[in-house]
Scaffold this motif. Structure first.
Motif, PDB file in Angstrom:
ATOM      1  N   UNK A  25       0.826  -1.197   0.000  1.00 44.05           N
ATOM      2  CA  UNK A  25       0.000   0.000   0.000  1.00 44.05           C
ATOM      3  C   UNK A  25       0.865   1.253   0.000  1.00 44.05           C
ATOM      4  N   UNK A  26       0.262   2.358  -0.374  1.00 42.50           N
ATOM      5  CA  UNK A  26       1.039   3.585  -0.565  1.00 42.50           C
ATOM      6  C   UNK A  26       0.625   4.701   0.385  1.00 42.50           C
ATOM      7  N   UNK A  27       1.628   5.518   0.705  1.00 48.81           N
ATOM      8  CA  UNK A  27       1.430   6.787   1.388  1.00 48.81           C
ATOM      9  C   UNK A  27       1.819   7.890   0.423  1.00 48.81           C
ATOM     10  N   UNK A  28       1.021   8.948   0.386  1.00 54.13           N
ATOM     11  CA  UNK A  28       1.425  10.142  -0.355  1.00 54.13           C
ATOM     12  C   UNK A  28       1.012  11.373   0.447  1.00 54.13           C
ATOM     13  N   UNK A  29       1.830  12.395   0.337  1.00 52.24           N
ATOM     14  CA  UNK A  29       1.539  13.614   1.075  1.00 52.24           C
ATOM     15  C   UNK A  29       2.779  14.442   1.297  1.00 52.24           C
ATOM     16  N   UNK A  30       2.724  15.293   2.300  1.00 55.26           N
ATOM     17  CA  UNK A  30       3.795  16.238   2.586  1.00 55.26           C
ATOM     18  C   UNK A  30       4.180  16.217   4.061  1.00 55.26           C
ATOM     19  N   UNK A  31       5.470  16.419   4.307  1.00 60.13           N
ATOM     20  CA  UNK A  31       5.982  16.750   5.629  1.00 60.13           C
ATOM     21  C   UNK A  31       6.772  18.046   5.493  1.00 60.13           C
ATOM     22  N   UNK A  32       6.854  18.801   6.575  1.00 60.15           N
ATOM     23  CA  UNK A  32       7.583  20.062   6.560  1.00 60.15           C
ATOM     24  C   UNK A  32       8.962  19.876   7.150  1.00 60.15           C
ATOM     25  N   UNK A  33       9.942  20.536   6.535  1.00 59.05           N
ATOM     26  CA  UNK A  33      11.301  20.490   7.024  1.00 59.05           C
ATOM     27  C   UNK A  33      11.546  21.446   8.170  1.00 59.05           C
ATOM     28  N   UNK A  34      12.717  21.329   8.764  1.00 61.64           N
ATOM     29  CA  UNK A  34      13.036  22.110   9.957  1.00 61.64           C
ATOM     30  C   UNK A  34      13.369  23.565   9.653  1.00 61.64           C
ATOM     31  N   UNK A  35      13.543  23.918   8.387  1.00 59.54           N
ATOM     32  CA  UNK A  35      13.824  25.312   8.030  1.00 59.54           C
ATOM     33  C   UNK A  35      12.567  26.052   7.558  1.00 59.54           C
ATOM     34  N   UNK A  36      11.420  25.402   7.610  1.00 59.96           N
ATOM     35  CA  UNK A  36      10.164  26.047   7.272  1.00 59.96           C
ATOM     36  C   UNK A  36       9.830  27.131   8.307  1.00 59.96           C
ATOM     37  N   UNK A  37       9.229  28.227   7.866  1.00 57.38           N
ATOM     38  CA  UNK A  37       8.911  29.326   8.784  1.00 57.38           C
ATOM     39  C   UNK A  37       8.078  28.863   9.967  1.00 57.38           C
ATOM     40  N   UNK A  38       7.144  27.949   9.725  1.00 56.60           N
ATOM     41  CA  UNK A  38       6.236  27.544  10.782  1.00 56.60           C
ATOM     42  C   UNK A  38       6.890  26.635  11.814  1.00 56.60           C
TER      43      UNK A  38
END
Length: 225
Positions: free
Chosen positions: A158-171
């Motif tokens: 099965x598959x996962x798709x999506x986004x994670x944010x990196x540590x240099x993101x403003x938020x």
């Protein structure tokens, strides 16, 4: 749930998402490219053209997808259009209400539920979990448990798709948001074979017109057999 778009006012404070404004700002947008890529790979698996995946049995007429953080349904619509059975989960009642009112979907194969990350329950043997821009809004103290639920819920192949944010993101300045270094990302993806991984890092503008520095990982990955 998707991305919200708010200015950073104080790095020591957590912001409260203005979901209504966000939902209105993104009305009519196309499905995410990560979802489209995952769907293409799933289709190839079913026709035997993807050598690195388990073939589907001809008897497997129903494919189950979870649209985690579904928002008003920009990705759910595409999953339904491609004849998936969709379990759409949103953290905000307004999101589910907007999805259920859409005129461009057949609700026959749609199940919706309002759930927060802290109490999330996922079905077993899921073929695809789509999490477009929602996982960074899971509090760090809850993230590992959430990720383990996602991995466990997926069937082998099965598959996962999506986004994670990196540590240099403003938020990343907000203590109640989850951000990851590249080494942490690699660790999270250990149970998967990576089919697509792209880093975005640049200044930009949010959907509500606020300036923001983006550090994003776009991901499509297949759970190892």
């Amino acid at each position: 749930m998707d991305l919200i778009n708010l200015p950073i006012r104080d790095a020591a404070q957590s912001f409260l998402p203005q979901w209504s404004d966000y939902y209105q700002a993104v009305v009519g947008r196309s499905p995410r490219e990560t979802l489209l890529s995952a769907l293409k790979n799933c289709a190839e698996s079913r026709t035997g053209n993807h050598s690195n995946d388990l073939p589907y049995s001809p008897r497997e007429a129903v494919r189950l997808a979870v649209d985690l953080g579904c928002g008003d349904g920009r990705d759910t619509v595409e999953l339904l259009r491609q004849n998936w059975l969709v379990f759409a989960i949103g953290g905000e009642p307004e999101a589910i209400a907007r999805l259920q009112k859409r005129q461009d979907i057949d609700r026959t194969n749609l199940v919706t539920q309002v759930q927060k990350f802290e109490t999330l329950a996922l079905p077993n043997q899921v073929d695809l979990i789509n999490a477009s821009f929602c996982l960074p809004f899971c509090p760090p103290s809850q993230f590992q448990a959430l990720w383990e639920k996602i991995v466990k819920s997926l069937r082998p192949g099965g598959r996962f798709c999506g986004q994670l944010f990196g540590d240099r993101d403003s938020w990343a300045a907000y203590p109640n948001r989850s951000h990851h270094t590249r080494s942490q990302l690699d660790q999270l993806l250990t149970p998967f074979n990576i089919e697509f991984l792209e880093k975005e890092e640049h200044p930009g503008i949010t959907a509500l017109g606020e300036e923001k520095y983006w550090h994003i990982y776009n991901i499509v990955a297949r759970r190892k057999n």
